[in-house]
Motif scaffolding. Structure first.
Motif, short mmCIF file in Angstrom:
data_model
loop_
_atom_site.label_atom_id
_atom_site.label_comp_id
_atom_site.label_asym_id
_atom_site.label_seq_id
_atom_site.Cartn_x
_atom_site.Cartn_y
_atom_site.Cartn_z
N HIS A 1 2.33 4.91 -7.97
CA HIS A 1 1.22 4.71 -8.91
C HIS A 1 1.37 5.68 -10.08
O HIS A 1 1.48 6.89 -9.87
CB HIS A 1 -0.11 4.94 -8.19
CG HIS A 1 -1.29 4.79 -9.09
ND1 HIS A 1 -1.80 5.83 -9.81
CD2 HIS A 1 -2.04 3.70 -9.39
CE1 HIS A 1 -2.83 5.42 -10.52
NE2 HIS A 1 -2.99 4.13 -10.26
N GLN B 1 1.05 3.85 -3.26
CA GLN B 1 0.71 5.26 -3.18
C GLN B 1 1.83 6.14 -3.75
O GLN B 1 1.58 7.17 -4.36
CB GLN B 1 0.47 5.66 -1.72
CG GLN B 1 -0.92 5.36 -1.22
CD GLN B 1 -1.13 5.93 0.16
OE1 GLN B 1 -0.35 5.66 1.07
NE2 GLN B 1 -2.18 6.70 0.35
N LEU C 1 -6.64 3.19 -1.44
CA LEU C 1 -5.54 4.13 -1.68
C LEU C 1 -5.93 5.29 -2.55
O LEU C 1 -5.55 6.43 -2.30
CB LEU C 1 -4.35 3.40 -2.33
CG LEU C 1 -3.63 2.37 -1.49
CD1 LEU C 1 -2.57 1.67 -2.32
CD2 LEU C 1 -3.02 3.01 -0.26
N PHE C 2 -6.68 5.04 -3.61
CA PHE C 2 -6.86 6.06 -4.65
C PHE C 2 -8.31 6.47 -4.88
O PHE C 2 -8.63 7.04 -5.91
CB PHE C 2 -6.26 5.56 -5.96
CG PHE C 2 -4.81 5.26 -5.85
CD1 PHE C 2 -4.38 3.95 -5.77
CD2 PHE C 2 -3.90 6.28 -5.79
CE1 PHE C 2 -3.04 3.67 -5.66
CE2 PHE C 2 -2.55 6.01 -5.68
CZ PHE C 2 -2.12 4.69 -5.61
N ARG D 1 0.83 -1.21 0.00
CA ARG D 1 0.00 0.00 0.00
C ARG D 1 0.86 1.26 0.00
O ARG D 1 0.63 2.20 -0.76
CB ARG D 1 -0.91 0.00 1.23
CG ARG D 1 -2.09 -0.94 1.15
CD ARG D 1 -2.83 -0.92 2.46
NE ARG D 1 -4.04 -1.73 2.41
CZ ARG D 1 -4.80 -2.00 3.48
NH1 ARG D 1 -4.42 -1.54 4.67
NH2 ARG D 1 -5.88 -2.71 3.36
N LYS D 2 1.86 1.25 0.87
CA LYS D 2 2.72 2.43 0.98
C LYS D 2 3.45 2.71 -0.33
O LYS D 2 3.52 3.86 -0.80
CB LYS D 2 3.72 2.22 2.12
CG LYS D 2 4.66 3.40 2.34
CD LYS D 2 5.59 3.13 3.52
CE LYS D 2 6.56 4.30 3.72
NZ LYS D 2 7.48 4.04 4.85
#
Length: 379
Positions: free
Chosen positions: A33, A30, A98-99, A26-27
């Protein structure tokens, strides 16, 4: 080029559990991407991160990788643009977390919230007060131009008795959604404001003749504002709900009254204290005297000047300063004495000073016996 170790790519240890792997992914997702990071290497970096996560998040592939390295997962770790397959079924939920709402990307088909009520704009008015008005308070009338809901159409923009209708282009959503296929992420949904209704979700066939369909009109209102005692230069007074009207049923904004205070000819303000410089003559300072002192209340105070008072000596009159804001009581008046040396003496005064000078001797106070000894010591 040799591939990097998957654990190194994700920045985790070899005994990392699935929860740690997911947090690491996840980190990094982010950060790299491609729709967020526009650098040239972002896409390649993200592919590498995705490949590492696909392998390490699958128990069988991870076991093969731990035993044989990259050779054990040949063909299993390639990038998969189908988010529901390839051992990567939880990618969609991660990506949504995340987005969601970033860059217009959407993983679902829910409608936007463009038609939510919007609060009206705040307004500012500057007023100038005299020193006395700021000290004791005053009522002021202000002319405030602002946008208000049109009283002819009731704020809906349509000429009575007609009413707005739902936009047929966006079906009232206020936005148009478009689906595109991304080579990296599959289906990408973008939403843009509807060009027909401007994002409001409705159209007005017969605009109001007063506001011309704008729903609000410019009106100048006269407001009576009570300025409390004790305000200072730069004080902001908030009048709730006296700003511009809201839109789509939203609340009105606020009006902020910003105060500027003119300087006084005699008094100087320091928070809630008043400072006054009081000139006295040589005789008053030497012999002592009772002198009259003006106050901000337009009254006269009597100040007892003791004999031998020097320039810079201060006296304090309690409770004769500025009223405190939002609480009882007042500050003080601080009086600083300034001894005035006469410059235009009459012949009689000059003779009297000469006679007085003889009683002091020829030396100045700075030359009197013991002065330099105290300053510099003596041999």
């Amino acid at each position: 080029m040799d591939k990097r170790d998957y654990y190194e790519v994700l920045g985790v240890t070899r005994d990392a559990d699935k929860n740690t792997l997911k947090k690491a992914f996840r980190k990094l997702a982010q950060q790299y991407h491609p729709d967020v990071n526009k650098t040239a290497e972002a896409e390649l970096k993200f592919k590498e991160i995705n490949e590492a996560y696909q392998v390490l998040s699958d128990d069988q592939k991870r076991a093969a990788y731990d035993r044989f390295g990259h050779a054990g997962v040949q063909g299993a770790g390639g990038f998969n643009s189908d988010f529901s397959g390839g051992g990567f079924g939880d990618f969609t939920s991660i990506f949504e977390e995340l987005f969601s709402g970033v860059g217009g990307f959407s993983t679902g088909s829910g409608r936007g919230s463009r038609r939510q009520p919007r609060r009206g704009a705040d307004l500012r008015v500057d007023i100038k007060l005299t020193f006395e008005e700021a000290v004791f308070g005053v009522d002021k009338e202000l002319e405030v131009p602002r946008l208000e809901n049109c009283d002819r159409c009731g704020g809906n923009g349509a000429e009575p008795p007609t009413a707005p209708v739902t936009c047929s282009t966006c079906n009232g959503a206020g936005e148009i959604q478009r689906r595109q296929q991304s080579p990296i992420f599959g289906t990408v949904i973008t939403a843009t404001p509807c060009s027909t209704c401007g994002g409001t979700g409705e159209v007005i066939p017969s605009p109001c003749t007063k506001c011309r369909g704008q729903k609000r009109v410019q009106i100048t209102r006269t407001l009576n504002v009570k300025i409390p005692a004790g305000v200072d230069d730069g004080t902001r007074i908030r009048l709730v709900g006296e700003g511009e009207a809201g839109q789509l049923g939203g609340p009105p904004g606020n009006l902020y009254v910003v105060v500027t205070v003119q300087a006084h000819q005699v008094f100087v303000r320091d928070q809630f204290d008043i400072h006054l410089e009081l000139p006295v003559n040589v005789a008053q300072a030497t012999l002592g005297a009772n002198v009259k002192v003006p106050t901000i209340d337009s009254e006269i105070e009597i100040l007892d000047i003791p004999a031998g008072t020097q320039t810079g000596k201060t006296f304090r009159k309690r409770g004769r300063g500025i009223p405190h804001l939002q609480r009882s009581g007042r500050g003080d008046m601080v009086i600083t004495v300034r001894v005035v040396v006469p410059t235009n003496l009459t012949s009689e005064q000059r003779e009297l000073f000469r006679a007085l000078a003889k009683t002091f001797g020829d030396e100045t106070p700075g030359q009197q016996k013991g002065f330099f000894d105290r300053l510099f010591g003596s041999d």
